[in-house]
Design an enzyme around this catalytic site. Structure first.
Site, PDB file in Angstrom:
ATOM      1  N   ASN A  32       0.829  -1.225   0.000  1.00 40.72           N
ATOM      2  CA  ASN A  32       0.000   0.000   0.000  1.00 40.72           C
ATOM      3  C   ASN A  32       0.859   1.269   0.000  1.00 40.72           C
ATOM      4  O   ASN A  32       0.337   2.375   0.089  1.00 40.72           O
ATOM      5  CB  ASN A  32      -0.979   0.002   1.179  1.00 40.72           C
ATOM      6  CG  ASN A  32      -0.275   0.070   2.523  1.00 40.72           C
ATOM      7  OD1 ASN A  32       0.961   0.133   2.577  1.00 40.72           O
ATOM      8  ND2 ASN A  32      -1.042   0.060   3.596  1.00 40.72           N
ATOM      9  N   SER A  34       2.612   2.548   2.214  1.00 40.80           N
ATOM     10  CA  SER A  34       2.588   3.356   3.442  1.00 40.80           C
ATOM     11  C   SER A  34       4.018   3.639   3.896  1.00 40.80           C
ATOM     12  O   SER A  34       4.311   4.736   4.359  1.00 40.80           O
ATOM     13  CB  SER A  34       1.799   2.658   4.548  1.00 40.80           C
ATOM     14  OG  SER A  34       2.369   1.407   4.845  1.00 40.80           O
ATOM     15  N   THR A  35       4.886   2.669   3.757  1.00 40.69           N
ATOM     16  CA  THR A  35       6.314   2.924   4.033  1.00 40.69           C
ATOM     17  C   THR A  35       7.185   2.518   2.844  1.00 40.69           C
ATOM     18  O   THR A  35       8.350   2.887   2.795  1.00 40.69           O
ATOM     19  CB  THR A  35       6.798   2.166   5.291  1.00 40.69           C
ATOM     20  OG1 THR A  35       6.500   0.780   5.129  1.00 40.69           O
ATOM     21  CG2 THR A  35       6.128   2.675   6.543  1.00 40.69           C
ATOM     22  N   SER A  73       7.388  -2.508  11.857  1.00 42.84           N
ATOM     23  CA  SER A  73       8.602  -3.190  12.331  1.00 42.84           C
ATOM     24  C   SER A  73       9.525  -2.344  13.200  1.00 42.84           C
ATOM     25  O   SER A  73      10.730  -2.567  13.192  1.00 42.84           O
ATOM     26  CB  SER A  73       9.381  -3.715  11.127  1.00 42.84           C
ATOM     27  OG  SER A  73       9.801  -2.635  10.330  1.00 42.84           O
ATOM     28  N   TYR A 137       6.342  -5.586  19.206  1.00 41.85           N
ATOM     29  CA  TYR A 137       6.713  -5.949  17.833  1.00 41.85           C
ATOM     30  C   TYR A 137       7.040  -7.439  17.763  1.00 41.85           C
ATOM     31  O   TYR A 137       6.478  -8.184  16.948  1.00 41.85           O
ATOM     32  CB  TYR A 137       7.910  -5.109  17.373  1.00 41.85           C
ATOM     33  CG  TYR A 137       8.568  -5.644  16.133  1.00 41.85           C
ATOM     34  CD1 TYR A 137       7.871  -5.700  14.939  1.00 41.85           C
ATOM     35  CD2 TYR A 137       9.877  -6.126  16.164  1.00 41.85           C
ATOM     36  CE1 TYR A 137       8.463  -6.225  13.793  1.00 41.85           C
ATOM     37  CE2 TYR A 137      10.476  -6.640  15.036  1.00 41.85           C
ATOM     38  CZ  TYR A 137       9.769  -6.692  13.857  1.00 41.85           C
ATOM     39  OH  TYR A 137      10.353  -7.213  12.736  1.00 41.85           O
ATOM     40  N   ASN A 166      19.803  -8.670  12.389  1.00 42.47           N
ATOM     41  CA  ASN A 166      19.773  -7.258  11.955  1.00 42.47           C
ATOM     42  C   ASN A 166      20.200  -7.108  10.500  1.00 42.47           C
ATOM     43  O   ASN A 166      21.374  -7.306  10.183  1.00 42.47           O
ATOM     44  CB  ASN A 166      20.659  -6.425  12.875  1.00 42.47           C
ATOM     45  CG  ASN A 166      19.973  -6.172  14.204  1.00 42.47           C
ATOM     46  OD1 ASN A 166      19.635  -7.117  14.916  1.00 42.47           O
ATOM     47  ND2 ASN A 166      19.733  -4.922  14.521  1.00 42.47           N
ATOM     48  N   PHE A 207      22.651   4.117  22.182  1.00 38.32           N
ATOM     49  CA  PHE A 207      21.579   3.871  23.149  1.00 38.32           C
ATOM     50  C   PHE A 207      22.004   2.805  24.147  1.00 38.32           C
ATOM     51  O   PHE A 207      21.822   1.611  23.916  1.00 38.32           O
ATOM     52  CB  PHE A 207      20.290   3.459  22.441  1.00 38.32           C
ATOM     53  CG  PHE A 207      19.723   4.530  21.554  1.00 38.32           C
ATOM     54  CD1 PHE A 207      19.589   5.834  22.011  1.00 38.32           C
ATOM     55  CD2 PHE A 207      19.317   4.250  20.260  1.00 38.32           C
ATOM     56  CE1 PHE A 207      19.067   6.832  21.196  1.00 38.32           C
ATOM     57  CE2 PHE A 207      18.789   5.239  19.445  1.00 38.32           C
ATOM     58  CZ  PHE A 207      18.669   6.537  19.908  1.00 38.32           C
ATOM     59  N   ARG A 280      17.488   2.283  25.068  1.00 34.52           N
ATOM     60  CA  ARG A 280      16.228   2.457  24.342  1.00 34.52           C
ATOM     61  C   ARG A 280      15.262   1.370  24.810  1.00 34.52           C
ATOM     62  O   ARG A 280      15.664   0.206  24.962  1.00 34.52           O
ATOM     63  CB  ARG A 280      16.524   2.305  22.846  1.00 34.52           C
ATOM     64  CG  ARG A 280      15.480   2.815  21.915  1.00 34.52           C
ATOM     65  CD  ARG A 280      15.957   2.779  20.478  1.00 34.52           C
ATOM     66  NE  ARG A 280      16.214   1.421  19.996  1.00 34.52           N
ATOM     67  CZ  ARG A 280      16.538   1.122  18.738  1.00 34.52           C
ATOM     68  NH1 ARG A 280      16.665   2.088  17.840  1.00 34.52           N
ATOM     69  NH2 ARG A 280      16.753  -0.124  18.372  1.00 34.52           N
TER      70      ARG A 280
HETATM   71  N1  UFG Z   1      21.298   1.971  18.117  1.00 34.67           N
HETATM   72  C1  UFG Z   1      22.061   3.008  18.596  1.00 34.67           C
HETATM   73  N2  UFG Z   1      21.919   4.232  17.966  1.00 34.67           N
HETATM   74  C2  UFG Z   1      21.093   4.434  16.914  1.00 34.67           C
HETATM   75  C3  UFG Z   1      20.319   3.368  16.454  1.00 34.67           C
HETATM   76  C4  UFG Z   1      20.448   2.140  17.073  1.00 34.67           C
HETATM   77  O1  UFG Z   1      22.823   2.869  19.531  1.00 34.67           O
HETATM   78  O2  UFG Z   1      21.013   5.551  16.408  1.00 34.67           O
HETATM   79  C5  UFG Z   1      21.483   0.639  18.718  1.00 34.67           C
HETATM   80  C6  UFG Z   1      20.205   0.029  19.231  1.00 34.67           C
HETATM   81  O3  UFG Z   1      19.963   0.378  20.569  1.00 34.67           O
HETATM   82  C7  UFG Z   1      20.505  -1.450  19.052  1.00 34.67           C
HETATM   83  C8  UFG Z   1      21.412  -1.500  17.827  1.00 34.67           C
HETATM   84  O4  UFG Z   1      21.953  -0.197  17.691  1.00 34.67           O
HETATM   85  O5  UFG Z   1      21.215  -1.923  20.130  1.00 34.67           O
HETATM   86  C9  UFG Z   1      20.685  -1.848  16.554  1.00 34.67           C
HETATM   87  O6  UFG Z   1      19.533  -1.025  16.455  1.00 34.67           O
HETATM   88  P1  UFG Z   1      18.646  -0.934  15.151  1.00 34.67           P
HETATM   89  O7  UFG Z   1      17.589   0.087  15.423  1.00 34.67           O
HETATM   90  O8  UFG Z   1      19.501  -0.764  13.957  1.00 34.67           O
HETATM   91  O9  UFG Z   1      18.013  -2.376  15.053  1.00 34.67           O
HETATM   92  P2  UFG Z   1      17.141  -3.189  16.148  1.00 34.67           P
HETATM   93  O10 UFG Z   1      18.081  -4.169  16.786  1.00 34.67           O
HETATM   94  O11 UFG Z   1      16.388  -2.323  17.053  1.00 34.67           O
HETATM   95  O12 UFG Z   1      16.038  -3.851  15.247  1.00 34.67           O
HETATM   96  C10 UFG Z   1      16.308  -4.686  14.163  1.00 34.67           C
HETATM   97  C11 UFG Z   1      15.081  -4.704  13.281  1.00 34.67           C
HETATM   98  C12 UFG Z   1      13.935  -5.312  14.038  1.00 34.67           C
HETATM   99  C13 UFG Z   1      14.341  -6.653  14.592  1.00 34.67           C
HETATM  100  C14 UFG Z   1      15.599  -6.575  15.378  1.00 34.67           C
HETATM  101  C15 UFG Z   1      16.051  -7.929  15.790  1.00 34.67           C
HETATM  102  O13 UFG Z   1      14.728  -3.398  12.892  1.00 34.67           O
HETATM  103  O14 UFG Z   1      12.867  -5.454  13.153  1.00 34.67           O
HETATM  104  O15 UFG Z   1      16.604  -5.971  14.595  1.00 34.67           O
HETATM  105  O16 UFG Z   1      17.302  -7.833  16.386  1.00 34.67           O
HETATM  106  F1  UFG Z   1      13.373  -7.119  15.399  1.00 34.67           F
END
Ligand code: UFG
Length: 318
Positions: A32, A34-35, A73, A137, A166, A207, A280
């Site tokens: 759709n 949306s993203t 997500s 999520y 990731n 974070f 976070r």
């Molecule tokens: N982080 C930072 N600074 C930022 C962004 C992220 O320190 O600006 C850290 C986060 O705290 C985390 C790591 O970097 O520890 C990775 O963060 P991301 O946001 O890149 O990815 P996530 O681990 O939160 O999420 C990704 C996918 C999800 C999935 C998850 C599974 O986006 O859909 O991996 O590990 F569920």
């Protein structure tokens, strides 16, 4: 095979759609926008601009299967607005499964996530690790995994859930398209670090620096989107009627936030100043896959390094 790819205008869906086309399959995309982005739909795939719950307008018996990427997500958003995840992921997917059953389409590969595991108690997470998500999520994706298991048992669906760790990097088809992450706002680590290295942002955010890890920052298992896409092509062919299989997709290697910052500095040759922030919400300390099951059962071996992921993500920005 003739395949419907939901979310095929998004990052991972578009790369998988491209790989499926390259493998000789016929692909239609349901998105759709949306993203997603319509210029992200790979050349050769027809786009239906519809919601997941409207899949019944497209699906008929001529389809051999569905690859289901369309989803909400973002971990942080799911903590703040869980209802968006119950509706957007669980309810929408229920409609998709109804439409598949009605159309007699009996094969699905689903984008699940490492976030289903929550805080893992082991170094390398196998598919047997108890699923205890720490955020809505992950819980919404786990609910869908359960739906698929039940649907496989009751209605002979051939179902596979791929639990991504990731995902990073980008794909560059021969026609000049760039299939990459384009989120707004961007929350993912590597694209945000590249913005800092490129001078678009002053400083990166780390974070959490008090995690129980060697350098205090979160450890993740980064996997190149092209390696990930290869696993989908294999899973689609391996899916068996009446069975729901789960596979973890990662490299088996953990990289800390500080190590990713260093990789971006090395690849770009630019400094990446970073400011330390509190943790976070919803972030587990460590998420690293065991790649054994996917290696044994799918013959899948991810090959690309964190350096290649950063290089490709950077190339996609130009
Ligand atoms: N982080 C930072 N600074 C930022 C962004 C992220 O320190 O600006 C850290 C986060 O705290 C985390 C790591 O970097 O520890 C990775 O963060 P991301 O946001 O890149 O990815 P996530 O681990 O939160 O999420 C990704 C996918 C999800 C999935 C998850 C599974 O986006 O859909 O991996 O590990 F569920």
């Amino acid at each position: 095979m003739k395949l419907l790819v939901t979310g095929g205008a998004g990052y991972i869906g578009s790369v998988v759609a491209y790989q499926l086309l390259a493998a000789g399959h016929t692909v239609e995309v349901l998105d759709n926008l949306s993203t997603g982005h319509d210029d992200g739909v790979p050349a050769g795939a027809r786009l239906h601009r519809l919601a997941i719950s409207e899949a019944g307008q497209v699906l008929d018996h001529s389809f051999d299967g569905v690859l289901h990427f369309a989803a909400k997500s973002l971990v942080g958003e799911s903590v703040a607005h869980p209802e968006r995840y119950w509706h957007g992921n669980i309810v929408e997917t229920l409609h998709l499964l109804d439409a598949m059953r009605q159309a007699g389409v009996d094969r699905i590969v689903f984008s699940s996530t490492a976030a289903t595991y929550g805080e893992a108690k082991v170094q390398n997470i196998t598919e047997e690790e108890p699923a205890q998500p720490t955020n809505p999520y992950g819980a919404s994706k786990l609910a869908i995994d359960h739906m698929l298991a039940a649907e496989a048992a009751a209605h002979s669906l051939a179902a596979v859930s791929l639990r991504y760790f990731n995902v990073a990097g980008a794909a560059f088809p021969d026609n000049g398209q760039v299939l990459a992450e384009r989120h707004d706002p961007e929350t993912h680590l590597i694209p945000n670090l590249l913005k800092v290295a490129g001078g678009e942002r002053e400083a990166a955010a780390i974070f959490g620096t008090d995690y129980p890890t060697p350098d205090g920052t979160c450890i993740r298992d980064y996997i190149h989107v092209l390696d990930l896409a290869d696993a989908h092509v294999r899973a689609l062919e391996a899916a068996q009627p009446g069975s729901h299989e789960v596979f973890n997709l990662g490299t088996g290697t953990g990289t800390s936030v500080r190590e990713v910052i260093e990789a971006v500095r090395v690849v770009t040759g630019h400094p990446v100043p970073a400011v330390e922030h509190p943790r976070r919400a919803g972030d587990p300390a460590v998420l690293v896959a065991s790649g054994e099951k996917a290696a044994q059962r799918l013959g899948w071996h991810p090959r690309r390094s964190i350096k290649e992921m950063v290089e490709d993500a950077r190339r996609a920005l130009r």
